[in-house]
Design an enzyme around this catalytic site. Structure first.
Site, PDB file in Angstrom:
ATOM      1  N   PRO A  16       7.840 -22.177 -25.497  1.00 31.04           N
ATOM      2  CA  PRO A  16       7.258 -22.457 -26.499  1.00 31.04           C
ATOM      3  C   PRO A  16       7.307 -23.934 -27.377  1.00 31.04           C
ATOM      4  CG  PRO A  16       7.702 -20.711 -26.902  1.00 31.04           C
ATOM      5  CD  PRO A  16       8.261 -21.044 -25.707  1.00 31.04           C
ATOM      6  N   MET A  17       7.074 -24.808 -27.685  1.00 33.67           N
ATOM      7  CA  MET A  17       7.464 -26.094 -28.158  1.00 33.67           C
ATOM      8  C   MET A  17       6.466 -26.663 -29.162  1.00 33.67           C
ATOM      9  SD  MET A  17      10.121 -28.225 -25.608  1.00 33.67           S
ATOM     10  CE  MET A  17       9.075 -27.789 -24.188  1.00 33.67           C
ATOM     11  N   ALA A  18       6.440 -26.308 -30.721  1.00 31.70           N
ATOM     12  CA  ALA A  18       5.264 -26.506 -31.330  1.00 31.70           C
ATOM     13  C   ALA A  18       5.664 -28.911 -30.922  1.00 31.70           C
ATOM     14  CB  ALA A  18       6.105 -26.483 -33.435  1.00 31.70           C
ATOM     15  N   GLN A  70       1.668 -17.958 -28.912  1.00 35.57           N
ATOM     16  CA  GLN A  70       3.288 -17.494 -30.068  1.00 35.57           C
ATOM     17  C   GLN A  70       2.380 -17.394 -31.372  1.00 35.57           C
ATOM     18  OE1 GLN A  70       6.245 -19.582 -31.105  1.00 35.57           O
ATOM     19  NE2 GLN A  70       7.394 -18.491 -29.560  1.00 35.57           N
ATOM     20  N   CYS A 100      12.602 -19.821 -33.984  1.00 40.93           N
ATOM     21  CA  CYS A 100      12.958 -20.708 -34.500  1.00 40.93           C
ATOM     22  C   CYS A 100      13.939 -21.178 -35.224  1.00 40.93           C
ATOM     23  CB  CYS A 100      11.733 -21.211 -34.887  1.00 40.93           C
ATOM     24  SG  CYS A 100      11.247 -22.907 -35.069  1.00 40.93           S
ATOM     25  N   GLY A 202      17.505 -22.045 -22.378  1.00 41.18           N
ATOM     26  CA  GLY A 202      18.249 -22.382 -23.424  1.00 41.18           C
ATOM     27  C   GLY A 202      19.541 -23.848 -22.260  1.00 41.18           C
ATOM     28  N   ASP A 203      19.322 -24.137 -22.110  1.00 39.45           N
ATOM     29  CA  ASP A 203      19.879 -25.452 -21.961  1.00 39.45           C
ATOM     30  C   ASP A 203      19.963 -25.810 -20.049  1.00 39.45           C
ATOM     31  OD1 ASP A 203      21.058 -26.594 -23.857  1.00 39.45           O
ATOM     32  OD2 ASP A 203      22.870 -25.451 -23.628  1.00 39.45           O
ATOM     33  N   GLY A 225      13.039 -25.771 -21.256  1.00 41.71           N
ATOM     34  CA  GLY A 225      11.836 -26.232 -22.538  1.00 41.71           C
ATOM     35  C   GLY A 225      12.509 -27.658 -22.557  1.00 41.71           C
ATOM     36  N   ARG A 226      13.255 -28.556 -23.896  1.00 42.45           N
ATOM     37  CA  ARG A 226      13.323 -29.344 -23.478  1.00 42.45           C
ATOM     38  C   ARG A 226      13.809 -30.523 -22.735  1.00 42.45           C
ATOM     39  NH1 ARG A 226      18.279 -29.765 -27.142  1.00 42.45           N
ATOM     40  NH2 ARG A 226      18.651 -27.800 -25.666  1.00 42.45           N
TER      41      ARG A 226
END
Length: 348
Positions: A16-18, A70, A100, A202-203, A225-226
């Site tokens: 989840p990424m706002a 979320q 977050c 993460g990563d 995510g990213r």
């Protein structure tokens, strides 16, 4: 993968990424190979339920099941109400944000700030689980508040006792933000002690990294995510690698052009003409990151005021690139977020 009563395509989850994991992005990632996609954060403040942003984030029309939403906040009763609100609007899984690190979220004692108050963590989890007893509740956390205060194992026990059904963990503390490298030892320890599924986050930015994280932590799934920003085909690449041990060829430039234009059309439809142009700019920047001539293209594209001009610029950029490259010339580096970027847009 069997997960909370749902049969998933694989163990690859969209984090989840706002401001990123809206409905168009979630749907695209699922089409490109993700097994589950968690929505961007929805506020627990009922005063904001009528806002355009909150209504849009609670819109799951046509979304492939399971729909995981979320919620974020610090008040147990408000969080319980938010869980019911979203279940009534189609949520099939409720995820609670305690990961977050953004200052604006932690300053109101939400997100990862909650890790400092374990009794409040228990009250929130118990209230939400009771409120939506027929709907599975999951939890997203970090390894702890800072390097000296890693309390993920205690949070796991609180979560299990509260009836939480799965735990996702980002391999950094709140103090780390998004800097440095994720560490997976705490995730490994939590997984070894857990009676519920654990998702490592993460990563994870490549097929090799996904395999290594799954192996080193023993996690049931990985959350990405990213690295998926502007690169949604990463999920199918990882899926293929995990199944075969070999790499897929990079996507054809012509396919990326079609994927991006389709993504943009969904964004315009979802947000409307005016807001859609602004939202589309960041996605176009991510898709073109690292490609030849992309810096000049982005500068030009960011000044275009209309949907038609934006689409035309994207079309021309990729047609020109395809003249000299059948496939992407190289894998662009993952997006690098600084400070509070992924969580910054929660309010209203």
């Amino acid at each position: 993968m069997q997960f909370l009563g749902f049969s998933l395509r694989n163990q690859l989850f969209v984090a989840p990424m706002a401001g990123v994991t809206d409905r168009p992005f979630r749907q695209l990632c699922k089409r490109m190979g993700a097994g589950l996609a968690v929505s961007e954060m929805v506020t627990s403040n009922s005063l904001l339920y009528g806002s355009v942003k909150t209504r849009r984030r609670a819109d799951h029309d046509g979304e492939v099941a399971p729909v995981s939403v979320q919620i974020a906040g610090a008040d147990p009763l408000m969080m319980a109400d938010a869980a019911r609100y979203n279940v009534d609007r189609g949520a099939q899984i409720i995820d609670i944000n305690m990961g977050c690190p953004a200052k604006k979220i932690c300053n109101v004692m939400a997100g990862s700030a909650l890790l400092r108050d374990e009794p409040l963590v228990a009250r929130i989890l118990e209230a939400v689980v009771r409120a939506v007893s027929e709907t599975p509740v999951t939890l997203k956390i970090r390894t702890g508040w800072d390097r000296e205060n890693r309390n993920a194992l205690r949070i796991l026990k609180i979560a299990e006792e509260s009836g939480v059904r799965a735990l996702a963990m980002h391999g950094r503390t709140r103090a780390c933000g998004y800097s440095g490298e994720a560490e997976y030892e705490t995730i490994r320890q939590v997984k070894a002690a857990a009676r519920i599924p654990v998702i490592a986050n993460g990563d994870v930015d490549s097929p090799e990294k996904a395999r290594a994280v799954l192996a080193s932590t023993g996690a049931d799934a990985v959350m990405i995510g990213r690295a998926a920003q502007g690169r949604p085909w990463l999920f199918r690449e990882i899926e293929h690698f995990l199944h075969t041990g070999s790499h897929m060829l990079p996507p054809r430039v012509s396919e990326i052009r079609e994927v991006l234009l389709g993504h943009l059309d969904d964004v315009y439809l979802f947000y409307g003409r005016h807001a859609g142009v602004g939202i589309a700019r960041k996605h176009i920047s991510w898709y073109t990151r690292g490609l030849p001539g992309s810096a000049f293209f982005r500068h030009h594209m960011n000044q275009l005021p209309s949907i038609e001009q934006q689409r035309q610029a994207v079309n021309e950029f990729f047609l020109a690139l395809a003249d000299s490259n059948e496939r992407l010339p190289a894998t662009p580096p993952p997006a690098v977020a600084t400070g509070d970027t992924p969580c910054e847009e929660l309010a209203a």
